[in-house]
Design an enzyme around this catalytic site. Structure first.
Site, PDB file in Angstrom:
ATOM      1  N   LYS A 226       0.829  -1.221   0.000  1.00 22.36           N
ATOM      2  CA  LYS A 226       0.000   0.000   0.000  1.00 22.36           C
ATOM      3  C   LYS A 226       0.852   1.255   0.000  1.00 22.36           C
ATOM      4  O   LYS A 226       2.039   1.231   0.319  1.00 22.36           O
ATOM      5  CB  LYS A 226      -1.002  -0.050   1.158  1.00 22.36           C
ATOM      6  CG  LYS A 226      -2.144  -1.026   0.810  1.00 22.36           C
ATOM      7  CD  LYS A 226      -3.329  -0.976   1.712  1.00 22.36           C
ATOM      8  CE  LYS A 226      -4.424  -1.884   1.116  1.00 22.36           C
ATOM      9  NZ  LYS A 226      -5.515  -2.169   2.049  1.00 22.36           N
ATOM     10  N   ARG A 267      -3.186 -10.417   4.271  1.00 20.77           N
ATOM     11  CA  ARG A 267      -3.598 -10.489   2.863  1.00 20.77           C
ATOM     12  C   ARG A 267      -2.497  -9.834   2.046  1.00 20.77           C
ATOM     13  O   ARG A 267      -2.231  -8.641   2.215  1.00 20.77           O
ATOM     14  CB  ARG A 267      -4.925  -9.741   2.679  1.00 20.77           C
ATOM     15  CG  ARG A 267      -5.454  -9.694   1.254  1.00 20.77           C
ATOM     16  CD  ARG A 267      -6.737  -8.867   1.222  1.00 20.77           C
ATOM     17  NE  ARG A 267      -7.243  -8.720  -0.127  1.00 20.77           N
ATOM     18  CZ  ARG A 267      -6.790  -7.834  -1.010  1.00 20.77           C
ATOM     19  NH1 ARG A 267      -5.808  -7.005  -0.683  1.00 20.77           N
ATOM     20  NH2 ARG A 267      -7.309  -7.756  -2.212  1.00 20.77           N
TER      21      ARG A 267
END
Ligand code: PMM
Length: 289
Positions: A226, A267
């Site tokens: 991210k 994840r």
């Protein structure tokens, strides 16, 4: 008491190794920030999903809608066209498939096609019928903290204390899920890094993850690649953010820390490094019992 490196809560219906689980990501999208376009063709997405499973992913998460900040939603038909063939093939090959969708219609058809879990980044807010579907199907569900669609979510990144506020809003969704008949032992929660959150919010949520874990629900965390990692690892010479494919080492380090904080699942886009990370964390945590 929580045990560092060892999930202290499990989701019924999913594997229960003595370590944090690893969920591998397949984005069947042209525009996801991390791997947009790479797996857009169903055949490529299927190959990639099989590879993630062979590398040891406990679950493979298949999504057809990019949720990066600013993204526009694909029409329902398009999301179905992207996701269903991939779900069908991977499930037929014996892979434990999760479907990453906010649409009850997509979740329903994906379950019919063999998916065994629903990952709803809106935590049931986008489509309140999602809880009824999950309750009827009796499948596990991830309830993520979410405040609005990606085209305007970053305007909603305003909190008092981010950890307290995120939990309070998750609790509302947990209550709604319970009222709709979702079994409590089939639910995992997720703080939703990057969703109506800036980099500082993400770091606070990560550093205080133990507070979320302490509520007793299994916690899933998706930090992989991210943008807050790109910012942290920016090029000192140019100031440019590190591109997504250069963020995997930092992701794996975070997987270790997330597992040590007692999370249930990470994840990630790249499975082997994070699988090693959660195994290290589990071994480390075993000495603390
Ligand atoms: N983030 C993305 C997509 N799906 N699902 C959950 N449960 N939590 C997340 O934080 C999350 C998600 C964003 O994009 P990516 O698929 O490229 O990582």
């Amino acid at each position: 008491m929580t045990h560092p490196g060892r999930p202290h809560a499990y989701v019924d219906g999913l594997p229960q190794p003595d370590r944090c689980l690893v969920m591998g990501v397949v984005n069947v999208t042209p525009d996801s920030f991390s791997d947009g376009g790479l797996w857009f063709e169903p055949a490529d997405a299927i190959t990639h999903g099989l590879r993630l499973a062979a590398q040891g992913a406990d679950v493979v998460d298949i999504g057809g809608e990019s949720t990066r900040p600013g993204a526009r939603r694909p029409p329902e038909e398009e999301e179905l066209r992207r996701v269903l063939p991939v779900v069908r093939e991977l499930a037929a090959a014996g892979v434990l498939v999760s479907v990453d969708t906010m649409r009850v219609s997509v979740a329903s058809k994906a379950l019919d096609a063999g998916a065994r879990m629903v990952n709803d980044v809106s935590g049931g807010r986008a489509d309140p019928a999602m809880f009824g579907l999950v309750a009827d199907a009796g499948v596990p569900m991830v309830i993520m903290h979410w405040r609005g669609y990606s085209d305007h979510m970053q305007q909603q990144a305003s909190y008092g204390d981010v950890v307290t506020d995120v939990w309070a809003e998750l609790q509302q969704q947990l209550d709604a899920a319970a009222a709709a008949g979702v079994q409590v032992d089939r639910i995992a929660v997720d703080p939703g890094l990057g969703f109506a959150k800036n980099g500082d919010h993400n770091w606070t949520l990560l550093a205080r993850l133990d507070e979320l874990v302490a509520h007793g629900y299994p916690v899933l965390v998706a930090a992989s690649r991210k943008s807050f990692l790109g910012r942290l690892l920016a090029d000192p010479a140019t100031g440019a953010d590190r591109p997504p494919d250069g963020r995997d080492s930092a992701t794996h380090v975070l997987s270790t820390l997330i597992a040590l904080a007692g999370a249930w699942c990470v994840r990630v886009h790249q499975v082997p490094g994070s699988l090693d990370a959660v195994n290290v964390a589990a071994r480390w945590g075993a000495e603390k019992r």
